[in-house]
Design a protein around this motif. Structure first.
Motif, PDB file in Angstrom:
ATOM      1  N   SER A  90       0.831  -1.207   0.000  1.00 38.79           N
ATOM      2  CA  SER A  90       0.000   0.000   0.000  1.00 38.79           C
ATOM      3  C   SER A  90       0.864   1.255   0.000  1.00 38.79           C
ATOM      4  O   SER A  90       0.579   2.230  -0.700  1.00 38.79           O
TER       5      SER A  90
ATOM      6  N   ASN B 232       3.835   1.484  -1.212  1.00 37.93           N
ATOM      7  CA  ASN B 232       4.424   1.570  -2.546  1.00 37.93           C
ATOM      8  C   ASN B 232       3.453   2.217  -3.533  1.00 37.93           C
ATOM      9  O   ASN B 232       3.839   3.045  -4.363  1.00 37.93           O
ATOM     10  N   LEU B 233       2.180   1.842  -3.447  1.00 37.53           N
ATOM     11  CA  LEU B 233       1.183   2.407  -4.359  1.00 37.53           C
ATOM     12  C   LEU B 233       1.006   3.908  -4.138  1.00 37.53           C
ATOM     13  O   LEU B 233       0.811   4.668  -5.090  1.00 37.53           O
TER      14      LEU B 233
ATOM     15  N   PRO C 122       3.469   5.616  -7.443  1.00 39.77           N
ATOM     16  CA  PRO C 122       2.373   5.158  -8.312  1.00 39.77           C
ATOM     17  C   PRO C 122       2.884   4.713  -9.675  1.00 39.77           C
ATOM     18  O   PRO C 122       3.817   5.294 -10.231  1.00 39.77           O
ATOM     19  N   ARG C 123       2.235   3.658 -10.192  1.00 36.09           N
ATOM     20  CA  ARG C 123       2.665   3.101 -11.479  1.00 36.09           C
ATOM     21  C   ARG C 123       1.696   3.420 -12.618  1.00 36.09           C
ATOM     22  O   ARG C 123       2.026   3.196 -13.781  1.00 36.09           O
ATOM     23  N   ASP C 124       0.507   3.917 -12.289  1.00 36.08           N
ATOM     24  CA  ASP C 124      -0.490   4.194 -13.318  1.00 36.08           C
ATOM     25  C   ASP C 124      -0.218   5.570 -13.935  1.00 36.08           C
ATOM     26  O   ASP C 124      -0.331   6.591 -13.255  1.00 36.08           O
TER      27      ASP C 124
ATOM     28  N   ASP D 279      -5.868  -0.236  -7.231  1.00 40.13           N
ATOM     29  CA  ASP D 279      -4.675   0.505  -6.833  1.00 40.13           C
ATOM     30  C   ASP D 279      -5.042   1.899  -6.343  1.00 40.13           C
ATOM     31  O   ASP D 279      -4.483   2.391  -5.355  1.00 40.13           O
TER      32      ASP D 279
ATOM     33  N   THR E  37      -6.664   1.634  -2.836  1.00 39.31           N
ATOM     34  CA  THR E  37      -5.685   1.333  -1.797  1.00 39.31           C
ATOM     35  C   THR E  37      -4.803   2.533  -1.499  1.00 39.31           C
ATOM     36  O   THR E  37      -4.597   2.908  -0.329  1.00 39.31           O
ATOM     37  N   ALA E  38      -4.262   3.161  -2.539  1.00 42.92           N
ATOM     38  CA  ALA E  38      -3.373   4.305  -2.336  1.00 42.92           C
ATOM     39  C   ALA E  38      -4.091   5.449  -1.644  1.00 42.92           C
ATOM     40  O   ALA E  38      -3.541   6.086  -0.735  1.00 42.92           O
TER      41      ALA E  38
END
Length: 560
Positions: free
Chosen positions: A353, A355-356, A360-362, A408, A411-412
């Motif tokens: 969580s 990490n998100l 962020p990866r999106d 994601d 959660t973030a």
């Protein structure tokens, strides 16, 4: 049935693939060929399994990133069986954390208030704004906070809100119930909100209230009020204390006409003055509202399940909880093995969580091309399902439903932020507030508290009320605790001096452990050389150039 014919040894009946020969063989063939029964079974097995695709069977040795699992013709060994159950239970515990983090966050907020002596129907107010002493997920140091908790177990409760509020009512699972104030049905005039518990079938008033129905009996609410003239909280606090009231609803009183009584549709009783509201001071106090990230997480989660109706959360989300032993009306008594698995799972889920939120990866979360500034709500909306509506001259134009939850984003968001409302996910100008988060500099490196950085906000900052930047501790996601106490810079002159504009109308804000030479106090946010940090830009009553992105904040750059 379709299929091709299998030719068995002489004397055995024929059948087509798809038919089951075992009963036929048992009743006819094996009775006649006892001496060759072993050969018959071997032939049958060889013929059938020769045509079974490898993709549908389990090999005797299964190599995975989770370990090696061994089987004997599909039957797990004892060691494999135990390992797979451990993995299975870990998955339930991991999923339970991600799916219920929001509820544990709300319960932790309530517990934080209770630890400060705030009882139900009482109010905690930060008369001189919230400072860095409080452990509270990404608050601001710009507005007067007020908050409290309500228990609807005994029936509906009235919450009278003050005017010009930005307020939210959340249920025990961190779901939006209603807005109060400027984005709410009272539109900033203030009013009486009647919060009705699940399953209530008693009388409700004809009018006089904004009636909202909650899905849980546990309620947490909070609101923010802007400073008058951006420099003095006292008048705002006076309004809060003179207008905010919380008390049980009494049928047959205010909101019920005598005519309704005469027709037999309602009871009638005297209108009584509600009891005086108790206020508690929050400024300067140490307040911990953060959800735990160890085994005690599940103890808090069990408390919510026990306190709320069994149907307060979707049964699919409750399934993993039940698999862990968290069931309504039953004791939660995991054994040593299960405690170990749950402790492991919450550690991994917490790390994932974090990490998100901070990495962020999106790419759709980032507000500008090739930028470090992001906000997941523009793409996911407050339900984490559909992007927020476009606002056009013809009105709001919603996007079609995607049909899936953006996990994601959910959660973030709940890992780092307190409060969810449609008002946080809208493109309306001059209403509410909007946010951008940055956890990395323009070179995509995390911020180092020992270094110096700066960011430039171009002239004509698009806000009708005020703007601010606030710095947060990476670990706690709360305001960074430094001698500065209020780690913010902005257009308000309270609680720190207002940021001064440059000669060209732009504004530069500096981040560093010590105040840079030639930089005014209002343009500097202190960092801790031993800690990392991230920041959030807030636009209060944002204007169109923010939404159409014709105005763009600069990237945060390191300064040598």
């Amino acid at each position: 049935m379709g299929g091709r014919t299998i030719h068995w040894p002489i004397g055995l009946p024929h059948f087509r693939l798809g038919e089951t020969p075992w009963n036929l063989l048992r009743s006819q063939t094996m009775m006649r060929l006892p001496l060759f029964s072993g050969f018959v079974v071997a032939a049958v097995a060889s013929s059938v399994w020769a045509d079974v695709p490898a993709s549908v069977v389990t090999p005797d040795v299964v190599e995975t990133s989770r370990g090696t699992f061994e089987f004997n013709d599909g039957i797990p060994t004892d060691a494999t069986s135990q390992a797979l159950y451990d993995q299975h239970d870990f998955t339930f515990a991991y999923r339970a954390y991600l799916d219920t983090m929001r509820g544990v966050s709300i319960r932790s907020l309530r517990r934080g208030m209770e630890d400060m002596g705030v009882k139900q129907n009482e109010v905690l107010v930060f008369s001189e704004l919230m400072d860095a002493k409080s452990l509270f997920l990404t608050p601001n140091a710009d507005t007067v906070y007020m908050m409290g908790w309500i228990d609807l177990s005994d029936g509906p409760v009235v919450l009278e809100s003050p005017p010009k509020l930005l307020g939210i009512v959340q249920d025990a699972w961190f779901r939006w119930v209603t807005d109060m104030g400027i984005p709410g049905p009272d539109r900033g005039l203030g009013g009486k909100f009647l919060i009705v518990p699940p399953g209530y079938d008693g009388e409700l008033p004809e009018g006089g209230y904004f009636i909202v129905h909650a899905k849980t009996t546990g309620i947490v609410w909070f609101g923010r009020k802007f400073l008058e003239n951006h420099n003095d909280p006292k008048p705002v606090v006076d309004v809060i204390k003179s207008h905010t009231k919380i008390y049980p609803y009494e049928t047959g009183g205010y909101g019920t006409s005598i005519a309704e009584y005469l027709t037999g549709d309602a009871d009638l009783r005297q209108v009584t003055e509600p009891p005086a509201t108790v206020f508690h001071e929050g400024t300067g106090k140490v307040m911990n509202t953060l959800p735990p990230s160890d085994y005690s997480y599940f103890e808090v989660l069990n408390q919510i399940v026990q306190d709320e109706p069994a149907t307060s959360l979707d049964i699919e989300l409750m399934g993993p909880l039940a698999s862990l032993g968290i069931k309504k009306g039953q004791p939660f008594e995991p054994d040593v093995r299960m405690k170990g698995i749950m402790t492991d799972a919450v550690a991994v889920a917490n790390a994932a969580s974090r990490n998100l939120l901070l990495n962020p990866r999106d790419p759709d979360w980032f507000y500008y091309p090739d930028s470090s500034w992001y906000n997941m709500l523009f793409e996911s909306g407050y339900q984490f399902e559909t992007p927020i509506p476009e606002i056009t001259p013809e009105g709001a134009k919603p996007f079609p439903a995607t049909g899936y939850r953006q996990m994601d984003a959910r959660t973030a968001f709940f890992y780092g932020i307190t409060g969810i409302t449609p008002a946080m996910a809208m493109r309306l100008t001059g209403v509410g507030s909007q946010y951008l988060i940055a956890a990395k500099d323009g070179d995509k490196n995390y911020f180092d508290g020992s270094k110096t950085y700066k960011v430039t906000l171009p002239k004509d900052i698009p806000q009708a009320n005020f703007w601010s930047l606030t710095v947060y501790d990476n670990q706690t996601r709360s305001m960074l605790d430094t001698p500065q106490n209020y780690p913010r810079a902005g257009s308000q002159s309270y609680p720190t001096p207002a940021a001064e504009a440059n000669a060209d109308g732009s504004t530069t804000v500096w981040f560093s452990p010590t105040q840079p030479d030639g930089v005014g106090r209002g343009n500097w946010i202190q960092t801790d050389p031993d800690k990392g940090w991230f920041t959030a830009l807030r636009m209060y009553s944002p204007l169109e150039p923010f939404f159409d992105k014709s105005w763009r904040i600069g990237e945060i750059e390191p300064v040598e």
